[in-house]
Design a protein around this motif. Structure first.
Motif, PDB file in Angstrom:
ATOM      1  N   ASP A 233     -16.473  55.424  19.461  1.00 19.78           N
ATOM      2  CA  ASP A 233     -16.694  54.556  18.400  1.00 19.78           C
ATOM      3  C   ASP A 233     -18.221  54.252  18.534  1.00 19.78           C
ATOM      4  O   ASP A 233     -19.085  54.454  17.490  1.00 19.78           O
ATOM      5  CB  ASP A 233     -16.199  53.227  18.154  1.00 19.78           C
ATOM      6  N   SER A 234     -18.658  54.072  19.720  1.00 24.27           N
ATOM      7  CA  SER A 234     -20.026  53.699  19.682  1.00 24.27           C
ATOM      8  C   SER A 234     -21.071  55.056  19.710  1.00 24.27           C
ATOM      9  O   SER A 234     -22.044  55.003  19.153  1.00 24.27           O
ATOM     10  CB  SER A 234     -20.368  53.372  21.121  1.00 24.27           C
ATOM     11  N   MET A 235     -20.571  56.211  20.109  1.00 20.05           N
ATOM     12  CA  MET A 235     -21.249  57.450  19.913  1.00 20.05           C
ATOM     13  C   MET A 235     -21.264  57.832  18.371  1.00 20.05           C
ATOM     14  O   MET A 235     -22.426  58.075  17.932  1.00 20.05           O
ATOM     15  CB  MET A 235     -20.498  58.508  20.523  1.00 20.05           C
ATOM     16  N   LYS A 236     -20.221  57.645  17.608  1.00 17.32           N
ATOM     17  CA  LYS A 236     -20.316  57.684  16.072  1.00 17.32           C
ATOM     18  C   LYS A 236     -21.255  56.937  15.484  1.00 17.32           C
ATOM     19  O   LYS A 236     -21.872  57.394  14.617  1.00 17.32           O
ATOM     20  CB  LYS A 236     -18.691  57.505  15.692  1.00 17.32           C
ATOM     21  N   ILE A 237     -21.330  55.726  15.935  1.00 18.22           N
ATOM     22  CA  ILE A 237     -22.336  54.845  15.353  1.00 18.22           C
ATOM     23  C   ILE A 237     -23.713  55.260  15.663  1.00 18.22           C
ATOM     24  O   ILE A 237     -24.575  55.359  14.611  1.00 18.22           O
ATOM     25  CB  ILE A 237     -22.102  53.257  16.026  1.00 18.22           C
ATOM     26  N   PHE A 238     -24.052  55.999  16.635  1.00 21.06           N
ATOM     27  CA  PHE A 238     -25.334  56.337  17.089  1.00 21.06           C
ATOM     28  C   PHE A 238     -25.673  57.676  16.329  1.00 21.06           C
ATOM     29  O   PHE A 238     -26.670  57.642  15.521  1.00 21.06           O
ATOM     30  CB  PHE A 238     -25.306  56.980  18.460  1.00 21.06           C
ATOM     31  N   VAL A 239     -24.731  58.209  15.689  1.00 20.89           N
ATOM     32  CA  VAL A 239     -24.648  59.430  15.069  1.00 20.89           C
ATOM     33  C   VAL A 239     -25.081  59.188  13.700  1.00 20.89           C
ATOM     34  O   VAL A 239     -26.174  59.683  13.115  1.00 20.89           O
ATOM     35  CB  VAL A 239     -23.654  60.497  15.114  1.00 20.89           C
ATOM     36  N   LYS A 240     -24.350  58.097  12.974  1.00 22.97           N
ATOM     37  CA  LYS A 240     -24.715  57.963  11.672  1.00 22.97           C
ATOM     38  C   LYS A 240     -25.729  56.874  11.574  1.00 22.97           C
ATOM     39  O   LYS A 240     -26.288  56.950  10.392  1.00 22.97           O
ATOM     40  CB  LYS A 240     -23.490  56.447  11.279  1.00 22.97           C
TER      41      LYS A 240
END
Length: 269
Positions: A233-240
């Motif tokens: 989830d943290s990685m998805k936030i970084f991408v977004k």
């Protein structure tokens, strides 16, 4: 022709010339401090004495102790930083741990002046690396923060059951059947993005940002395959939240991330 007066800043001796050039034997300049030949020689001797005193100090037991303590401060701080990064995968918190480890060492062994100097310089260098790398500062394992940020983000995240198109550079990944090989496969893709070999389109700024984003995605997948699944989830936030790229590039990055996660999970069943 004009006349130029040269006055020794140290002893007050003066000389008048018809040129702005420093008189023979003098040091300095017309617009700055000037020194007569005698004071120039004295200052050279004083500087030489200071240099010898500094060299003598660092060769003395006290100087060696200061040097050893400064090195120990950075060493312990580095151990704290590496251990923290291993557990939370966050350069920001690794930097905090580096400071904590260094301060603890200084408080135990002394050498406050040189220890703090070495620590401050190291923090500055590491902080600059983090900023230039664009690492997410709060890449932490906090489900509450992650969920709040996901709800606030307008970007669409691919679902697990959504059929995703496999990009050409992932062809062959279906034949990989071990965690180590999969990690190397993903690291290899990250390396190609690093060397701008994937043919991304757009302005140079967009291409650089796109490559940088994809490097982080595949570095994340490589680490997840090699160790254990990191904070998805943290990685998805970084991408977004990644700046400088189009929504299309963010969507492709999220799709690649989902494909990679699915492959890792399939090997761990």
């Amino acid at each position: 022709m004009g006349k130029y007066s040269w006055v020794c800043h140290r002893c007050g001796a003066d000389v008048t010339t018809s040129s702005k050039m420093t008189p023979i034997g003098w040091s300095g300049s017309f617009n700055g401090y000037s020194y007569c030949p005698r004071c120039t020689a004295i200052r050279a001797d004083e500087e030489n004495e200071r240099r010898k005193a500094v060299e003598a100090y660092w060769k003395s037991p006290a100087g060696k102790r200061e040097e050893r303590n400064a090195g120990l401060t950075c060493l312990v701080g580095g151990v704290f930083a590496v251990a923290t990064y291993f557990f939370v995968d966050s350069l920001f918190y690794a930097l905090i741990a580096f400071c904590v480890g260094g301060v603890i060492t200084i408080s135990r062994v002394g050498g406050l002046k040189d220890g703090l100097g070495c620590l401050t310089f190291s923090v500055f260098v590491i902080g600059a690396i983090i900023v230039l790398w664009g690492a997410p500062p709060f890449n932490i394992r906090s489900s509450d923060v992650v969920n709040d940020q996901i709800e606030q983000s307008p970007t669409i995240v691919p679902q697990k059951d959504e059929k995703l198109k496999i990009p050409a550079y992932l062809h062959g990944v279906e034949d990989v059947n071990s965690d180590a090989d999969l990690a190397n496969f993903y690291f290899g893709i990250a390396n190609k993005f690093y060397h701008n070999e994937m043919g991304l389109k757009g302005t140079q700024e967009q291409i650089d940002a796109g490559n940088k984003l994809m490097i982080r995605v595949y570095d994340f997948l490589g680490k997840s395959a090699k160790k254990k699944m990191l904070n998805i989830d943290s990685m998805k936030i970084f991408v977004k939240n990644f700046a400088g790229v189009s929504e299309f590039r963010k969507k492709k990055a999220l799709e690649d991330l989902q494909i990679g996660i699915g492959k890792i999970e399939s090997l761990n069943k």
